[in-house]
Design a protein around this motif. Structure first.
Motif, PDB file in Angstrom:
ATOM      1  N   SER A 163      -0.739   0.335   8.943  1.00 20.97           N
ATOM      2  CA  SER A 163      -1.589   1.080   9.869  1.00 20.97           C
ATOM      3  C   SER A 163      -2.327   0.162  10.833  1.00 20.97           C
ATOM      4  O   SER A 163      -2.908   0.631  11.805  1.00 20.97           O
ATOM      5  CB  SER A 163      -2.580   1.949   9.096  1.00 20.97           C
ATOM      6  N   ASN A 179       0.964  -1.452  15.685  1.00 24.33           N
ATOM      7  CA  ASN A 179       1.245  -0.311  16.555  1.00 24.33           C
ATOM      8  C   ASN A 179       2.644   0.251  16.290  1.00 24.33           C
ATOM      9  O   ASN A 179       3.409  -0.291  15.485  1.00 24.33           O
ATOM     10  CB  ASN A 179       1.015  -0.665  18.035  1.00 24.33           C
ATOM     11  N   ILE A 180       2.957   1.326  16.958  1.00 26.23           N
ATOM     12  CA  ILE A 180       4.213   2.049  16.765  1.00 26.23           C
ATOM     13  C   ILE A 180       5.422   1.117  16.895  1.00 26.23           C
ATOM     14  O   ILE A 180       6.317   1.130  16.056  1.00 26.23           O
ATOM     15  CB  ILE A 180       4.291   3.236  17.751  1.00 26.23           C
ATOM     16  N   ASN A 182       5.769  -1.679  14.103  1.00 23.72           N
ATOM     17  CA  ASN A 182       6.288  -1.151  12.838  1.00 23.72           C
ATOM     18  C   ASN A 182       7.744  -0.708  12.968  1.00 23.72           C
ATOM     19  O   ASN A 182       8.569  -1.031  12.121  1.00 23.72           O
ATOM     20  CB  ASN A 182       5.435   0.026  12.345  1.00 23.72           C
ATOM     21  N   GLN A 197      -0.298   4.466  12.282  1.00 20.59           N
ATOM     22  CA  GLN A 197      -0.163   3.294  13.133  1.00 20.59           C
ATOM     23  C   GLN A 197      -1.526   2.995  13.742  1.00 20.59           C
ATOM     24  O   GLN A 197      -2.392   3.863  13.773  1.00 20.59           O
ATOM     25  CB  GLN A 197       0.819   3.584  14.274  1.00 20.59           C
TER      26      GLN A 197
END
Length: 177
Positions: free
Chosen positions: A28, A31-32, A35, A161
């Motif tokens: 988490s 960021n998108i 990950n 995220q």
């Protein structure tokens, strides 16, 4: 002694903040994009995001809610579709399709389920492409439907995220053409 307890508590917190997606832990604190590049189940999506020049956008502050199709979701498309979409001359179309999987805000599964209940069985989610996804529940599972009537099940919800949340889905959603 206090230090080791603190580290143990930190370790526990980190475990709670991660989910496994595509064989990799999703943090988490990342960021998108940070990950997604680690998920073996999302290599096609990552390649598409790169080809569409959306890496910077999905790395920005957000928050965003991403309905992320897996590689097997992309493989359900007609043969040659992904290769065609990845061609530079189809960049605008690819951007539209990818933005159709993204909504502004941080829509947790709980938020979506509350909206479905409030909407008497369905909830509309506006996407960054300007289209609408319709969410509903079948048993305990959340589904999203595109404007063409194609549906996808959320198979992994609430992958948090630093700039939003990802919900893994089992089909590619397409905007109305």
């Amino acid at each position: 002694m206090v230090l080791s307890m603190s580290m143990s508590a930190q370790s526990k917190m980190m475990k709670q903040e991660t989910k496994m997606v595509g064989g990799a832990e999703m943090y988490s604190t990342k960021n998108i994009i940070e990950n997604a590049v680690n998920s073996k189940d999302h290599t096609t999506l990552v390649a598409a995001v790169k080809a569409a020049d959306l890496v910077d956008a999905l790395s920005s502050e957000g928050p965003f809610t991403v309905f992320a199709p897996t590689n097997s979701a992309f493989s359900k498309l007609p043969a040659g579709t992904v290769d065609t979409l990845l061609m530079p001359e189809n960049k605008m179309m690819l951007q539209s399709i990818l933005k159709y999987h993204v909504a502004s805000g941080n829509w947790s599964a709980e938020d979506i389920m509350k909206a479905i209940k409030k909407g008497n069985g369905t909830a509309e989610i506006k996407t960054l492409s300007g289209g609408t996804l319709t969410a509903w529940m079948k048993g305990k599972h959340v589904y999203v439907k595109d404007e063409n009537g194609n549906s996808a099940q959320v198979t992994i919800a609430d992958v948090n995220q630093s700039n939003g949340v990802i919900h893994v889905i089992d089909a590619v959603l397409l905007p109305k053409s």
